[in-house]
Design a protein around this motif. Structure first.
Motif, PDB file in Angstrom:
ATOM      1  N   ALA A   1     -21.877  -6.476  -0.712  1.00 42.17           N
ATOM      2  CA  ALA A   1     -20.514  -6.995  -0.020  1.00 42.17           C
ATOM      3  C   ALA A   1     -19.694  -6.841  -1.437  1.00 42.17           C
ATOM      4  O   ALA A   1     -18.451  -6.656  -1.660  1.00 42.17           O
ATOM      5  CB  ALA A   1     -19.673  -8.120   0.405  1.00 42.17           C
ATOM      6  N   ALA A   2     -19.783  -7.511  -2.626  1.00 41.39           N
ATOM      7  CA  ALA A   2     -19.240  -7.467  -3.794  1.00 41.39           C
ATOM      8  C   ALA A   2     -18.698  -6.107  -3.879  1.00 41.39           C
ATOM      9  O   ALA A   2     -17.564  -6.576  -4.913  1.00 41.39           O
ATOM     10  CB  ALA A   2     -19.807  -8.383  -4.621  1.00 41.39           C
ATOM     11  N   GLU A   3     -19.390  -5.120  -4.612  1.00 34.54           N
ATOM     12  CA  GLU A   3     -19.234  -3.942  -4.757  1.00 34.54           C
ATOM     13  C   GLU A   3     -18.316  -2.913  -3.631  1.00 34.54           C
ATOM     14  O   GLU A   3     -17.678  -2.256  -4.177  1.00 34.54           O
ATOM     15  CB  GLU A   3     -20.876  -3.227  -4.876  1.00 34.54           C
ATOM     16  N   THR A   4     -18.033  -3.605  -2.552  1.00 32.64           N
ATOM     17  CA  THR A   4     -17.113  -2.725  -1.379  1.00 32.64           C
ATOM     18  C   THR A   4     -16.202  -3.400  -1.937  1.00 32.64           C
ATOM     19  O   THR A   4     -14.873  -3.029  -0.866  1.00 32.64           O
ATOM     20  CB  THR A   4     -17.421  -2.599   0.154  1.00 32.64           C
ATOM     21  N   MET A   5     -15.869  -4.548  -1.490  1.00 31.15           N
ATOM     22  CA  MET A   5     -14.867  -6.203  -2.423  1.00 31.15           C
ATOM     23  C   MET A   5     -13.312  -5.197  -2.366  1.00 31.15           C
ATOM     24  O   MET A   5     -13.395  -4.714  -3.459  1.00 31.15           O
ATOM     25  CB  MET A   5     -14.841  -6.790  -2.062  1.00 31.15           C
ATOM     26  N   PRO A   6     -12.366  -4.900  -2.137  1.00 31.86           N
ATOM     27  CA  PRO A   6     -10.783  -3.802  -3.085  1.00 31.86           C
ATOM     28  C   PRO A   6     -11.111  -5.203  -3.852  1.00 31.86           C
ATOM     29  O   PRO A   6     -11.290  -6.581  -3.623  1.00 31.86           O
ATOM     30  CB  PRO A   6     -10.270  -3.733  -2.362  1.00 31.86           C
ATOM     31  N   LEU A   7     -10.426  -4.950  -4.794  1.00 30.93           N
ATOM     32  CA  LEU A   7      -9.853  -6.067  -5.894  1.00 30.93           C
ATOM     33  C   LEU A   7      -8.460  -5.555  -6.709  1.00 30.93           C
ATOM     34  O   LEU A   7      -8.126  -4.306  -6.041  1.00 30.93           O
ATOM     35  CB  LEU A   7     -11.033  -5.460  -6.996  1.00 30.93           C
ATOM     36  N   ASN A   8      -7.830  -6.671  -6.902  1.00 27.35           N
ATOM     37  CA  ASN A   8      -6.467  -6.215  -7.915  1.00 27.35           C
ATOM     38  C   ASN A   8      -6.553  -6.067  -8.406  1.00 27.35           C
ATOM     39  O   ASN A   8      -7.620  -5.886  -9.532  1.00 27.35           O
ATOM     40  CB  ASN A   8      -5.642  -8.137  -7.267  1.00 27.35           C
ATOM     41  N   VAL A   9      -5.278  -6.246  -9.640  1.00 29.31           N
ATOM     42  CA  VAL A   9      -4.859  -5.199 -11.240  1.00 29.31           C
ATOM     43  C   VAL A   9      -5.225  -6.488 -11.672  1.00 29.31           C
ATOM     44  O   VAL A   9      -5.386  -6.173 -12.479  1.00 29.31           O
ATOM     45  CB  VAL A   9      -3.833  -4.947 -11.064  1.00 29.31           C
TER      46      VAL A   9
ATOM     47  N   THR B   1      -6.259   0.616  -0.122  1.00 27.71           N
ATOM     48  CA  THR B   1      -5.790   2.769   0.015  1.00 27.71           C
ATOM     49  C   THR B   1      -7.341   2.551  -0.258  1.00 27.71           C
ATOM     50  O   THR B   1      -8.201   2.680  -0.490  1.00 27.71           O
ATOM     51  CB  THR B   1      -4.928   3.395  -1.482  1.00 27.71           C
ATOM     52  N   ASP B   2      -7.353   4.453   0.539  1.00 27.73           N
ATOM     53  CA  ASP B   2      -8.772   5.154   0.120  1.00 27.73           C
ATOM     54  C   ASP B   2      -8.229   6.717  -0.272  1.00 27.73           C
ATOM     55  O   ASP B   2      -7.118   6.686  -0.819  1.00 27.73           O
ATOM     56  CB  ASP B   2      -9.951   5.182   2.174  1.00 27.73           C
ATOM     57  N   ALA B   3      -9.005   6.994  -0.276  1.00 23.55           N
ATOM     58  CA  ALA B   3      -9.470   9.522  -0.991  1.00 23.55           C
ATOM     59  C   ALA B   3      -7.943   9.701  -0.183  1.00 23.55           C
ATOM     60  O   ALA B   3      -7.296  10.744  -0.470  1.00 23.55           O
ATOM     61  CB  ALA B   3     -10.496   9.530  -1.141  1.00 23.55           C
ATOM     62  N   ALA B   4      -7.956   9.478   1.324  1.00 17.20           N
ATOM     63  CA  ALA B   4      -7.077   9.736   2.151  1.00 17.20           C
ATOM     64  C   ALA B   4      -5.410   9.119   1.762  1.00 17.20           C
ATOM     65  O   ALA B   4      -4.444   9.952   2.522  1.00 17.20           O
ATOM     66  CB  ALA B   4      -7.223   9.421   3.543  1.00 17.20           C
ATOM     67  N   ASP B   5      -5.380   8.356   1.365  1.00 19.60           N
ATOM     68  CA  ASP B   5      -3.904   7.741   0.728  1.00 19.60           C
ATOM     69  C   ASP B   5      -3.318   9.011   0.115  1.00 19.60           C
ATOM     70  O   ASP B   5      -3.665   8.083  -1.268  1.00 19.60           O
ATOM     71  CB  ASP B   5      -3.731   6.158   0.773  1.00 19.60           C
ATOM     72  N   LEU B   6      -2.993   9.934  -0.516  1.00 20.24           N
ATOM     73  CA  LEU B   6      -2.783  10.639  -1.475  1.00 20.24           C
ATOM     74  C   LEU B   6      -0.988   9.733  -2.564  1.00 20.24           C
ATOM     75  O   LEU B   6      -1.384   9.834  -3.289  1.00 20.24           O
ATOM     76  CB  LEU B   6      -1.831  11.962  -0.920  1.00 20.24           C
ATOM     77  N   GLY B   7      -0.514   9.365  -1.362  1.00 18.14           N
ATOM     78  CA  GLY B   7       0.440   8.328  -1.917  1.00 18.14           C
ATOM     79  C   GLY B   7       0.504   6.867  -3.057  1.00 18.14           C
ATOM     80  O   GLY B   7       0.898   6.819  -3.450  1.00 18.14           O
ATOM     81  N   ARG B   8      -0.559   6.574  -2.305  1.00 20.46           N
ATOM     82  CA  ARG B   8      -1.921   5.130  -3.244  1.00 20.46           C
ATOM     83  C   ARG B   8      -0.768   4.428  -3.039  1.00 20.46           C
ATOM     84  O   ARG B   8      -0.280   3.458  -4.313  1.00 20.46           O
ATOM     85  CB  ARG B   8      -1.749   5.951  -4.375  1.00 20.46           C
ATOM     86  N   HIS B   9      -0.761   3.844  -1.659  1.00 21.40           N
ATOM     87  CA  HIS B   9       0.403   2.774  -1.677  1.00 21.40           C
ATOM     88  C   HIS B   9      -0.411   0.871  -1.642  1.00 21.40           C
ATOM     89  O   HIS B   9      -1.192   0.704  -0.812  1.00 21.40           O
ATOM     90  CB  HIS B   9       0.736   2.540   0.619  1.00 21.40           C
ATOM     91  N   SER B  10      -0.461   1.378  -3.063  1.00 20.46           N
ATOM     92  CA  SER B  10      -1.450   0.368  -3.541  1.00 20.46           C
ATOM     93  C   SER B  10      -0.187  -0.982  -4.122  1.00 20.46           C
ATOM     94  O   SER B  10      -0.998  -2.726  -5.068  1.00 20.46           O
ATOM     95  CB  SER B  10      -2.197   0.965  -5.028  1.00 20.46           C
ATOM     96  N   VAL B  11       1.032  -1.191  -4.376  1.00 11.13           N
ATOM     97  CA  VAL B  11       1.490  -2.144  -5.322  1.00 11.13           C
ATOM     98  C   VAL B  11       2.317  -2.774  -3.694  1.00 11.13           C
ATOM     99  O   VAL B  11       3.243  -2.598  -3.342  1.00 11.13           O
ATOM    100  CB  VAL B  11       2.645  -1.180  -6.397  1.00 11.13           C
TER     101      VAL B  11
END
Length: 126
Positions: free
Chosen positions: A3-11, A35-45
């Motif tokens: 689970a630790a390897e798949t959990m998204p992390l923050n900045v 996000t994932d690879a399909a999110d070309l805009g990288r909606h991460s902020v």
């Protein structure tokens, strides 16, 4: 994988926190700026949008204030939390229009585009 390897992390290197659910935000519309690879805009902020940024975004061709019922989008108002494309946030920063960010809710993938120091300099008050 554990689970630790798949959990998204923050900045900040910690588990990614929710950005906002009213209105529902995120690439996956689950309140998270993951996000994932399909999110070309990288909606991460994760931003706390303000009038200045909303006007700026509209002038750039991305109207975030007008409701779009077909997409269950009520339109944003100042104070809403919203996942913004990393490149758009950086562009807004360069133009002096970047909104505050919630560091704990910004996915670490944003760091490929935005230096951590810039995000830290625009951290929203807790």
């Amino acid at each position: 994988m554990n689970a630790a390897e798949t959990m998204p992390l923050n900045v900040l290197g910690n588990p990614l926190q929710e950005c906002g659910c009213d209105p529902m935000t995120g690439w996956f519309r689950d309140g998270s700026c993951r996000t994932d690879a399909a999110d070309l805009g990288r909606h991460s902020v994760c931003c706390v949008v303000n009038e200045q940024f909303l006007s700026y975004s509209k002038a750039q061709g991305n109207d975030l204030t007008t409701p779009m019922p077909a997409y269950d989008f009520p339109g944003l108002k100042p104070g809403d939390h919203w996942c913004v494309c990393a490149a758009r946030w950086l562009e807004a920063y360069q133009d002096g229009m970047a909104p505050p960010v919630r560091l704990e809710a910004c996915e670490d993938s944003a760091l490929a585009i935005i230096p951590l120091e810039l995000l830290q300099g625009h951290a929203a008050a807790a």
